[in-house]
Design a protein around this motif. Structure first.
Motif, mmCIF file in Angstrom:
data_model
loop_
_atom_site.group_PDB
_atom_site.id
_atom_site.type_symbol
_atom_site.label_atom_id
_atom_site.label_comp_id
_atom_site.label_asym_id
_atom_site.label_seq_id
_atom_site.Cartn_x
_atom_site.Cartn_y
_atom_site.Cartn_z
ATOM 1 N N LEU A 126 0.828 -1.209 0.000
ATOM 2 C CA LEU A 126 0.000 0.000 0.000
ATOM 3 C C LEU A 126 0.861 1.257 0.000
ATOM 4 C CD1 LEU A 126 -2.829 -0.977 2.518
ATOM 5 C CD2 LEU A 126 -3.066 -0.603 0.061
ATOM 6 N N THR A 127 1.973 1.211 0.730
ATOM 7 C CA THR A 127 2.882 2.355 0.760
ATOM 8 C C THR A 127 3.423 2.644 -0.628
ATOM 9 O OG1 THR A 127 3.534 1.871 3.051
ATOM 10 C CG2 THR A 127 5.017 3.260 1.749
ATOM 11 N N LEU A 128 3.800 1.599 -1.339
ATOM 12 C CA LEU A 128 4.317 1.775 -2.700
ATOM 13 C C LEU A 128 3.229 2.266 -3.652
ATOM 14 C CD1 LEU A 128 6.557 -1.406 -3.069
ATOM 15 C CD2 LEU A 128 7.307 0.955 -2.730
ATOM 16 N N ALA A 129 2.041 1.689 -3.542
ATOM 17 C CA ALA A 129 0.968 2.017 -4.477
ATOM 18 C C ALA A 129 0.430 3.426 -4.276
ATOM 19 C CB ALA A 129 -0.166 1.001 -4.325
ATOM 20 N N ARG A 130 0.429 3.907 -3.030
ATOM 21 C CA ARG A 130 -0.227 5.174 -2.736
ATOM 22 C C ARG A 130 0.720 6.370 -2.640
ATOM 23 N NH1 ARG A 130 -4.870 3.981 1.826
ATOM 24 N NH2 ARG A 130 -6.379 3.003 0.414
ATOM 25 N N SER A 131 1.992 6.117 -2.584
ATOM 26 C CA SER A 131 2.943 7.202 -2.407
ATOM 27 C C SER A 131 3.031 8.087 -3.649
ATOM 28 C CB SER A 131 4.328 6.639 -2.075
ATOM 29 O OG SER A 131 5.273 7.676 -1.984
ATOM 30 N N LYS A 132 3.140 9.389 -3.431
ATOM 31 C CA LYS A 132 3.337 10.319 -4.542
ATOM 32 C C LYS A 132 4.766 10.237 -5.068
ATOM 33 C CE LYS A 132 -0.049 13.715 -2.868
ATOM 34 N NZ LYS A 132 -0.253 15.110 -2.415
ATOM 35 N N HIS A 133 5.673 9.864 -4.188
ATOM 36 C CA HIS A 133 7.085 9.767 -4.549
ATOM 37 C C HIS A 133 7.461 8.278 -4.608
ATOM 38 C CE1 HIS A 133 7.197 14.071 -3.681
ATOM 39 N NE2 HIS A 133 6.636 13.795 -2.510
ATOM 40 N N LYS A 134 7.191 7.665 -5.749
ATOM 41 C CA LYS A 134 7.337 6.218 -5.880
ATOM 42 C C LYS A 134 8.770 5.750 -5.636
ATOM 43 C CE LYS A 134 3.037 5.670 -7.260
ATOM 44 N NZ LYS A 134 2.019 5.026 -6.404
ATOM 45 N N VAL A 135 9.733 6.467 -6.177
ATOM 46 C CA VAL A 135 11.127 6.052 -6.044
ATOM 47 C C VAL A 135 11.558 6.109 -4.586
ATOM 48 C CG1 VAL A 135 13.512 6.552 -6.672
ATOM 49 C CG2 VAL A 135 11.697 6.775 -8.389
ATOM 50 N N ARG A 136 11.212 7.210 -3.913
ATOM 51 C CA ARG A 136 11.573 7.359 -2.506
ATOM 52 C C ARG A 136 10.906 6.276 -1.662
ATOM 53 N NH1 ARG A 136 9.923 12.900 0.174
ATOM 54 N NH2 ARG A 136 11.115 13.639 -1.635
ATOM 55 N N ALA A 137 9.636 6.015 -1.956
ATOM 56 C CA ALA A 137 8.913 4.984 -1.212
ATOM 57 C C ALA A 137 9.517 3.608 -1.458
ATOM 58 C CB ALA A 137 7.439 4.987 -1.607
ATOM 59 N N LEU A 138 9.876 3.333 -2.720
ATOM 60 C CA LEU A 138 10.470 2.050 -3.057
ATOM 61 C C LEU A 138 11.793 1.848 -2.327
ATOM 62 C CD1 LEU A 138 10.461 -0.536 -4.737
ATOM 63 C CD2 LEU A 138 11.541 0.750 -6.592
#
Length: 337
Positions: A126-138
């Motif tokens: 969910l963190t990956l899917a919903r984050s606006k900053h995908k790279v940072r979240a990944l």
């Protein structure tokens, strides 16, 4: 009695809605909820990671229950710390919230709860899917996953691997869960409308047990969904699902409002966090009888309060001039409707 205790839980959920009636009070409430429970969890999580790396932590938290309840509760708490970090006013505050987030995560992982492990996986996705900053979240999720995989011993992974084992190779705990769910289905078949009653699974277990006490007596159903089906019947299960979905929807609606009005971006962070927590509950609760736990109902109360705050604030986003919502019962019920 258990019904009396649950009435108090619902009263607190109602008071959350009544009293947290502007964004400043709401943030204060999030801080209190996160740190009143998360402080001790984070302390144990960090201490365990440093002093006894990878060892199992079986300390019970009365508010959450045994290791399975602690695991689920900590995974539901993590999104609140993430939201507090996102809405922090200084780098120091951001660091503090994230420091506690990692400690709470480690506390949940070291319970060795398989349901908690699944909850952690859902939380990461969910963190990956919903984050606006995908790279940072990944990167963040990958770093945490690497740390966990590195410090947790083989005994932990052996236990987690039983999730994929065939039925005949599962341990007694996993086999017992399947049997308890089958008993719940028998209860629902016998009483599809009313079920066996509130918190009635345990006392009714022996009546519907199809084995000669193979898994003991007075057993737990080990599932929110099968527990509700057995105790409240199909209507009760349906109402609960609708209520949980309304909480998730309410949090997401605040996110949608913020896209039209950027001044509500802080509220959107809270809405994202609460809806994530409720989805994590739905996943982890599949292996835990947590349908009456205080934390769930308090979170649902918070989503109702947050949605009302976001709706009541003027579209201009002039927060300073916003009047708190009236707390008269009549108007409160009107908002709920």
């Amino acid at each position: 009695s258990s019904s009396y205790l649950f009435e108090k839980v619902m009263l607190v959920a109602y008071l959350i809605f009544v009293l947290a009636n502007d964004r400043h009070r709401f943030r204060l409430m999030i801080l209190v909820v996160a740190y009143s429970l998360g402080f001790e969890c984070a302390k144990q999580g960090w201490a365990q990671a440093i002093l006894n790396t990878g060892a199992q932590n079986n300390n019970v938290i009365p508010f959450l229950g045994d290791n399975n309840g602690v695991a689920l509760g900590t995974m539901m708490l993590i999104p609140l710390f993430a939201a507090l970090a996102q809405t922090a006013k200084s780098k120091r505050e951001v660091f503090i919230h994230r420091f506690f987030l990692i400690g709470v995560l480690m506390r949940g992982i070291t319970t060795y709860s398989r349901g908690g492990f699944i909850s952690a996986g859902v939380l990461g996705l969910l963190t990956l899917a919903r984050s606006k900053h995908k790279v940072r979240a990944l990167i963040g999720v990958a770093v945490l996953a690497t740390v966990v995989s590195t410090i947790m011993p083989q005994a932990f992974w052996d236990r987690m691997n039983t999730l994929n084992a065939p039925v005949e190779q599962q341990d007694e705990s996993a086999q017992g869960r399947i049997h308890f769910w089958e008993v719940a289905m028998l209860m629902a078949k016998a009483k599809p409308i009313t079920g066996v009653g509130f918190n009635g699974y345990r006392p009714a277990y022996a009546t519907y047990d199809t084995t000669p006490g193979q898994f003991g007596e007075d057993r737990s159903v080990h599932s929110v969904w099968f527990g509700l089906l057995a105790e409240l019947g199909y209507p009760g299960l349906l109402l609960f699902v609708l209520l949980l979905l309304s909480g998730i929807w309410g949090g997401r609606q605040v996110v949608v409002m913020a896209k039209r009005d950027p001044s509500k971006s802080e509220l959107a962070s809270y809405g994202q966090a609460l809806s994530t927590s409720l989805i994590v509950f739905a996943a982890g609760g599949s292996f835990l009888p947590a349908q009456y736990t205080e934390m769930l109902w308090h979170f649902i109360g918070m989503t109702i309060a947050l949605h009302a705050i976001a709706t009541d604030e003027p579209a201009s986003g002039s927060v300073a001039g916003v009047e708190p919502r009236p707390s008269q019962p009549g108007k409160v019920m009107a908002h709920q409707a």
